[in-house]
Design a protein around this motif. Sequence first.
Motif, mmCIF file in Angstrom:
data_model
loop_
_atom_site.group_PDB
_atom_site.id
_atom_site.type_symbol
_atom_site.label_atom_id
_atom_site.label_comp_id
_atom_site.label_asym_id
_atom_site.label_seq_id
_atom_site.Cartn_x
_atom_site.Cartn_y
_atom_site.Cartn_z
ATOM 1 N N LYS A 38 -84.477 -13.182 40.739
ATOM 2 C CA LYS A 38 -83.525 -12.072 40.769
ATOM 3 C C LYS A 38 -84.090 -10.761 40.235
ATOM 4 N N HIS A 64 -82.782 -4.691 38.055
ATOM 5 C CA HIS A 64 -81.544 -5.238 37.514
ATOM 6 C C HIS A 64 -81.043 -6.313 38.482
ATOM 7 N N PRO A 65 -80.607 -7.490 37.967
ATOM 8 C CA PRO A 65 -80.237 -8.574 38.887
ATOM 9 C C PRO A 65 -78.998 -8.270 39.731
ATOM 10 N N GLU A 66 -78.162 -7.346 39.281
ATOM 11 C CA GLU A 66 -76.917 -7.106 40.021
ATOM 12 C C GLU A 66 -77.053 -6.069 41.127
ATOM 13 N N ASN A 67 -77.770 -4.998 40.869
ATOM 14 C CA ASN A 67 -77.845 -3.944 41.902
ATOM 15 C C ASN A 67 -79.282 -3.613 42.327
ATOM 16 N N GLN A 68 -80.218 -4.388 41.870
ATOM 17 C CA GLN A 68 -81.636 -4.216 42.232
ATOM 18 C C GLN A 68 -82.198 -2.834 41.878
ATOM 19 N N ALA A 108 -80.138 -6.282 30.986
ATOM 20 C CA ALA A 108 -80.108 -6.932 32.302
ATOM 21 C C ALA A 108 -80.142 -8.451 32.151
ATOM 22 N N THR A 111 -76.905 -10.319 31.378
ATOM 23 C CA THR A 111 -75.883 -10.508 32.413
ATOM 24 C C THR A 111 -75.936 -11.910 33.023
ATOM 25 N N PHE A 112 -77.011 -12.648 32.775
ATOM 26 C CA PHE A 112 -77.060 -14.044 33.239
ATOM 27 C C PHE A 112 -76.204 -14.887 32.294
#
Length: 483
Positions: A38, A64-68, A108, A111-112
Amino acid sequence: VASTAQRQTIYALSTPPGKGGVAVIRVSGPDALNVWQKMALPYKTQKPLEEPTPWKLQRCRIVHPENQSMIDDGLAVYFRAPHSFTTQHTLELHIHSGRAIITALLSALSTFPELRPAEPGEFTRQALLGGRLDLTQVEGLHDLIEADTEVQRVWALGSAGGETRAEYDALRSKIIHCLAQVEALIDFGEGEDLEEGVYERARTEATELLFQIRNHLADSRRGEMIRSGVKLAIFGPPNAGKSSLFNYLANRQASIVTPVPGTTRDVLELTLDIGGLPVVVADTAGLRETTDVVEVIGVQRGIEAIKNADVSLCVLPLPDVLKSSESSSESYIDVPSDVQELVTPDTYFLFNKSDLVLVPAVQTSISGIVDLKGRSWSASLATGDGTHEFVQGLAAALKQRFNIDGSDSQTKIHAPLVTRARHRVHLESACKFLEAFLELPPEEVVIAAEELRYAAQAVGRVTGDIGVEDVLDSLFRDFCIGK
Ligand code: GDP
Ligand code: ZN
């Protein structure tokens, strides 16, 4: 407990926080690969790397894993379990070291849902629980990071590499060998199946082991000295140059390890690197100085500092103590009797103010009481004459005294086994059980076997093969996060 801990994925900054070239963030646990997929995107293409090549550093866009959105341009390396430091899947992200970059990356990672920040020393703890390191190696690793001098580094490196562990394992195997013979006796009874004298042989082995362990215990101060420094007390009459010497040692470039200002009132202490050996130098001259030798030397605290020290250094002013013999042309050193009283076999001598005498004669003895060869030097702290030779000579003498060979570049240490109170406690209890075994007659063979079993367990506690949980918390308390 261990299994729950092993199922969690932890992360932390493993380099010191702050601005610098590179920061390394470690992620260890079953989800490390997921984080890689991710967050570590290939540098050129947009497609995520399916499976990273393990143990290969790869350049990537760390996102960032959510929005790259890109956090930093960095490097990533993946270690596949169990072939990692922690024995878990591990991901290392190498980024530029800057507060905002580190904060963004850590946030970041948070968030996992399956990730959590690591506790102090927790990566090492995983390594221990995973069986990669034993307790003595963990202690060695800690000492290695804390090492300030060459001798400390070399010794800790050996310990972290498993040298101490090997010695304890060998000790334990010998006890178990002893136990096996006694157990065979229980199972078969002495007679047809078993050769004669088994019990006697076990007793002989146990006696040797006891002797061996006692030797290690007798040597335990040496291990402590390598870890926390050889205590050296400077003493001598007023105006001999004690403070000058203390200042000279303190001001030598890069020689100061840790300033410990006045740990004991009126006694100045400094931890110095003398030829790679950590030496805690105490200047007893911080005591009230009067012209009255008896009064100065007589001050209780100074005497205590000398008595508590491992070695002492007597500073004497050559113009006052150098006397010429009436019967021959030779000169000799005449030491005031109150100074003489403090001289032990572990006292070294610096004859100072050589600039004020014409012939700083080579001395062989002080009033016939001590052999000065290899432990006395003449110098002038005012002109610097002979001071370098003095420090080198002192370093060599201390290394010889504490059984540490070699030059600066190639330090070889006869590793002491007992370096912590923890080791001493378990070895002492092993001795107690071996003694109990030796006191029992052959008829009590069942109880005797039990004593040997306890002795083996006591040694097993040092390496953590037995009772590892008990020591975990205290052990990792002084680790820092990210280790
Ligand atoms: P302490 O009382 O033993 O701590 O001695 P100090 O270090 O305070 O020195 C006493 C005096 O001797 C000071 O005035 C120093 O400058 C002087 N002194 C120290 N070392 C030397 C030396 O090697 N040669 C000469 N000529 N004077 C020295
Ligand atoms: Zn002084």
